[in-house]
Design a protein around this motif. Structure first.
Motif, PDB file in Angstrom:
ATOM      1  N   GLU A   1       2.466 -32.387 -12.606  1.00 52.25           N
ATOM      2  CA  GLU A   1       2.064 -33.514 -11.759  1.00 52.25           C
ATOM      3  C   GLU A   1       1.885 -34.789 -12.580  1.00 52.25           C
ATOM      4  N   ASN A   2       1.427 -34.658 -13.807  1.00 56.45           N
ATOM      5  CA  ASN A   2       1.159 -35.826 -14.642  1.00 56.45           C
ATOM      6  C   ASN A   2       2.360 -36.315 -15.436  1.00 56.45           C
ATOM      7  N   LEU A   3       3.482 -35.652 -15.294  1.00 58.11           N
ATOM      8  CA  LEU A   3       4.694 -36.144 -15.949  1.00 58.11           C
ATOM      9  C   LEU A   3       5.039 -37.523 -15.390  1.00 58.11           C
ATOM     10  N   PRO A   4       5.514 -38.431 -16.227  1.00 57.40           N
ATOM     11  CA  PRO A   4       6.024 -39.695 -15.681  1.00 57.40           C
ATOM     12  C   PRO A   4       7.161 -39.389 -14.694  1.00 57.40           C
ATOM     13  N   ALA A   5       7.293 -40.187 -13.653  1.00 56.89           N
ATOM     14  CA  ALA A   5       8.237 -39.921 -12.560  1.00 56.89           C
ATOM     15  C   ALA A   5       9.656 -39.681 -13.067  1.00 56.89           C
ATOM     16  N   LYS A   6      10.096 -40.440 -14.074  1.00 50.19           N
ATOM     17  CA  LYS A   6      11.480 -40.284 -14.524  1.00 50.19           C
ATOM     18  C   LYS A   6      11.723 -38.926 -15.169  1.00 50.19           C
ATOM     19  N   TYR A   7      10.697 -38.325 -15.757  1.00 49.10           N
ATOM     20  CA  TYR A   7      10.836 -36.984 -16.332  1.00 49.10           C
ATOM     21  C   TYR A   7      10.572 -35.916 -15.283  1.00 49.10           C
ATOM     22  N   LYS A   8       9.613 -36.168 -14.427  1.00 50.77           N
ATOM     23  CA  LYS A   8       9.245 -35.195 -13.398  1.00 50.77           C
ATOM     24  C   LYS A   8      10.439 -34.888 -12.497  1.00 50.77           C
TER      25      LYS A   8
ATOM     26  N   ASP B   1      24.783 -36.544 -10.981  1.00 54.03           N
ATOM     27  CA  ASP B   1      25.367 -37.034  -9.730  1.00 54.03           C
ATOM     28  C   ASP B   1      24.291 -37.489  -8.745  1.00 54.03           C
ATOM     29  N   VAL B   2      23.223 -36.686  -8.612  1.00 54.56           N
ATOM     30  CA  VAL B   2      22.150 -37.012  -7.675  1.00 54.56           C
ATOM     31  C   VAL B   2      21.456 -38.306  -8.078  1.00 54.56           C
ATOM     32  N   MET B   3      21.185 -38.446  -9.367  1.00 55.92           N
ATOM     33  CA  MET B   3      20.429 -39.605  -9.833  1.00 55.92           C
ATOM     34  C   MET B   3      21.321 -40.788 -10.220  1.00 55.92           C
ATOM     35  N   ASP B   4      22.626 -40.582 -10.176  1.00 53.56           N
ATOM     36  CA  ASP B   4      23.585 -41.628 -10.517  1.00 53.56           C
ATOM     37  C   ASP B   4      23.314 -42.180 -11.920  1.00 53.56           C
ATOM     38  N   MET B   5      23.195 -41.248 -12.863  1.00 58.78           N
ATOM     39  CA  MET B   5      22.955 -41.585 -14.268  1.00 58.78           C
ATOM     40  C   MET B   5      23.883 -40.748 -15.130  1.00 58.78           C
ATOM     41  N   PRO B   6      24.163 -41.210 -16.341  1.00 55.00           N
ATOM     42  CA  PRO B   6      25.004 -40.414 -17.240  1.00 55.00           C
ATOM     43  C   PRO B   6      24.334 -39.088 -17.611  1.00 55.00           C
ATOM     44  N   VAL B   7      25.142 -38.067 -17.841  1.00 55.20           N
ATOM     45  CA  VAL B   7      24.619 -36.754 -18.221  1.00 55.20           C
ATOM     46  C   VAL B   7      23.781 -36.864 -19.494  1.00 55.20           C
ATOM     47  N   THR B   8      24.180 -37.729 -20.420  1.00 55.24           N
ATOM     48  CA  THR B   8      23.413 -37.878 -21.674  1.00 55.24           C
ATOM     49  C   THR B   8      21.991 -38.363 -21.395  1.00 55.24           C
ATOM     50  N   THR B   9      21.839 -39.249 -20.420  1.00 58.56           N
ATOM     51  CA  THR B   9      20.502 -39.722 -20.041  1.00 58.56           C
ATOM     52  C   THR B   9      19.690 -38.580 -19.456  1.00 58.56           C
ATOM     53  N   ILE B  10      20.337 -37.768 -18.626  1.00 64.09           N
ATOM     54  CA  ILE B  10      19.654 -36.619 -18.018  1.00 64.09           C
ATOM     55  C   ILE B  10      19.211 -35.646 -19.104  1.00 64.09           C
ATOM     56  N   LYS B  11      20.089 -35.355 -20.069  1.00 62.13           N
ATOM     57  CA  LYS B  11      19.731 -34.455 -21.173  1.00 62.13           C
ATOM     58  C   LYS B  11      18.522 -34.988 -21.925  1.00 62.13           C
TER      59      LYS B  11
ATOM     60  N   ARG C   1      12.790 -34.809 -23.252  1.00 64.83           N
ATOM     61  CA  ARG C   1      11.509 -35.515 -23.354  1.00 64.83           C
ATOM     62  C   ARG C   1      10.479 -34.954 -22.375  1.00 64.83           C
ATOM     63  N   GLY C   2      10.936 -34.547 -21.202  1.00 63.40           N
ATOM     64  CA  GLY C   2      10.024 -33.920 -20.235  1.00 63.40           C
ATOM     65  C   GLY C   2       9.461 -32.615 -20.764  1.00 63.40           C
ATOM     66  N   ARG C   3      10.326 -31.807 -21.390  1.00 65.55           N
ATOM     67  CA  ARG C   3       9.858 -30.548 -21.995  1.00 65.55           C
ATOM     68  C   ARG C   3       8.869 -30.821 -23.116  1.00 65.55           C
ATOM     69  N   GLU C   4       9.169 -31.820 -23.939  1.00 62.33           N
ATOM     70  CA  GLU C   4       8.259 -32.178 -25.037  1.00 62.33           C
ATOM     71  C   GLU C   4       6.910 -32.647 -24.496  1.00 62.33           C
ATOM     72  N   PHE C   5       6.951 -33.456 -23.453  1.00 61.99           N
ATOM     73  CA  PHE C   5       5.736 -33.946 -22.827  1.00 61.99           C
ATOM     74  C   PHE C   5       4.896 -32.766 -22.333  1.00 61.99           C
ATOM     75  N   LEU C   6       5.553 -31.819 -21.646  1.00 64.61           N
ATOM     76  CA  LEU C   6       4.840 -30.635 -21.142  1.00 64.61           C
ATOM     77  C   LEU C   6       4.313 -29.778 -22.287  1.00 64.61           C
ATOM     78  N   ARG C   7       5.147 -29.571 -23.308  1.00 62.37           N
ATOM     79  CA  ARG C   7       4.723 -28.752 -24.441  1.00 62.37           C
ATOM     80  C   ARG C   7       3.461 -29.325 -25.079  1.00 62.37           C
ATOM     81  N   LYS C   8       3.450 -30.619 -25.310  1.00 66.48           N
ATOM     82  CA  LYS C   8       2.282 -31.261 -25.933  1.00 66.48           C
ATOM     83  C   LYS C   8       1.051 -31.147 -25.051  1.00 66.48           C
ATOM     84  N   ARG C   9       1.237 -31.337 -23.750  1.00 61.26           N
ATOM     85  CA  ARG C   9       0.113 -31.224 -22.827  1.00 61.26           C
ATOM     86  C   ARG C   9      -0.423 -29.794 -22.769  1.00 61.26           C
TER      87      ARG C   9
END
Length: 188
Positions: free
Chosen positions: A135-142, A160-170, A175-183
């Motif tokens: 829940e506390n993940l920033p929206a772009k990572y969540k 495709d859903v977010m209309d962003m390059p795959v590299t950005t999604i990766k 970063r989302g996993r790192e954020f969760l791991r640290k938390r």
């Protein structure tokens, strides 16, 4: 050969209300689960699903059949969820929602043959901690974490859903996993 969705869209564009009802039947549960996992609020998830279908109905003539229909409808729902997350105050707490357990979240079903009252308490606390961390993940990572791990979408589908390059999604998944791991390493 046209997909089921493409045929339904063509029929709906010609005024076939049953075709649109079939589209709703195909996607309402999937969209609800995705929205609930992003918002952790039953009422908001239901509102997002309703708003999604209203937008789909109003803009069906704008649907580009060169893209998958599922990508288009998920993009609409995801954007509505992100808008709701952005409107929330940063101090939003899940404590007010803690009694909203009518639906199962992704962490509530963990099989075990030897459950005891003590293990249930530990499991419940662990689920609460994980849920709060997500829940506390920033929206772009969540968003990418929910689509990747709870909706089981591929990186390309999320792109495709977010209309962003795959590299950005990766990058956002990493970063989302790192954020969760640290938390979670300080809590569990």
């Amino acid at each position: 050969m046209l997909s089921v969705e493409a045929r339904l869209v063509k029929r709906a564009l010609k005024g076939d209300q049953q075709a649109f009802a079939d589209i709703v039947d195909l996607y309402q549960d999937k969209l609800y689960h995705m929205a609930y996992r992003m918002l952790y609020n039953r009422q908001e998830a239901e509102d997002v699903v309703q708003d999604t279908f209203l937008r789909v109905y109003r803009n069906l003539d704008r649907y580009d059949d060169s893209m998958k229909f599922s990508t288009w409808i998920y993009r609409i729902a995801t954007n509505l969820c992100i808008d709701r997350l952005r409107r929330r105050r940063p101090t939003y707490s899940l404590d007010a929602e803690s009694t909203d357990h009518e639906g199962l979240d992704g962490y509530s079903v963990m099989p075990s043959d030897d459950r005891t009252p003590e293990s249930e308490i530990v499991l419940s606390e662990t689920q609460r901690i994980i849920r709060q961390a997500v829940e506390n993940l920033p929206a772009k990572y969540k968003t990418v974490m929910v689509l990747r791990y709870l909706q089981d979408m591929s990186l390309q589908e999320i792109s495709d859903v977010m209309d962003m390059p795959v590299t950005t999604i990766k990058t956002r998944v990493h970063r989302g996993r790192e954020f969760l791991r640290k938390r979670l390493e300080h809590k569990l």
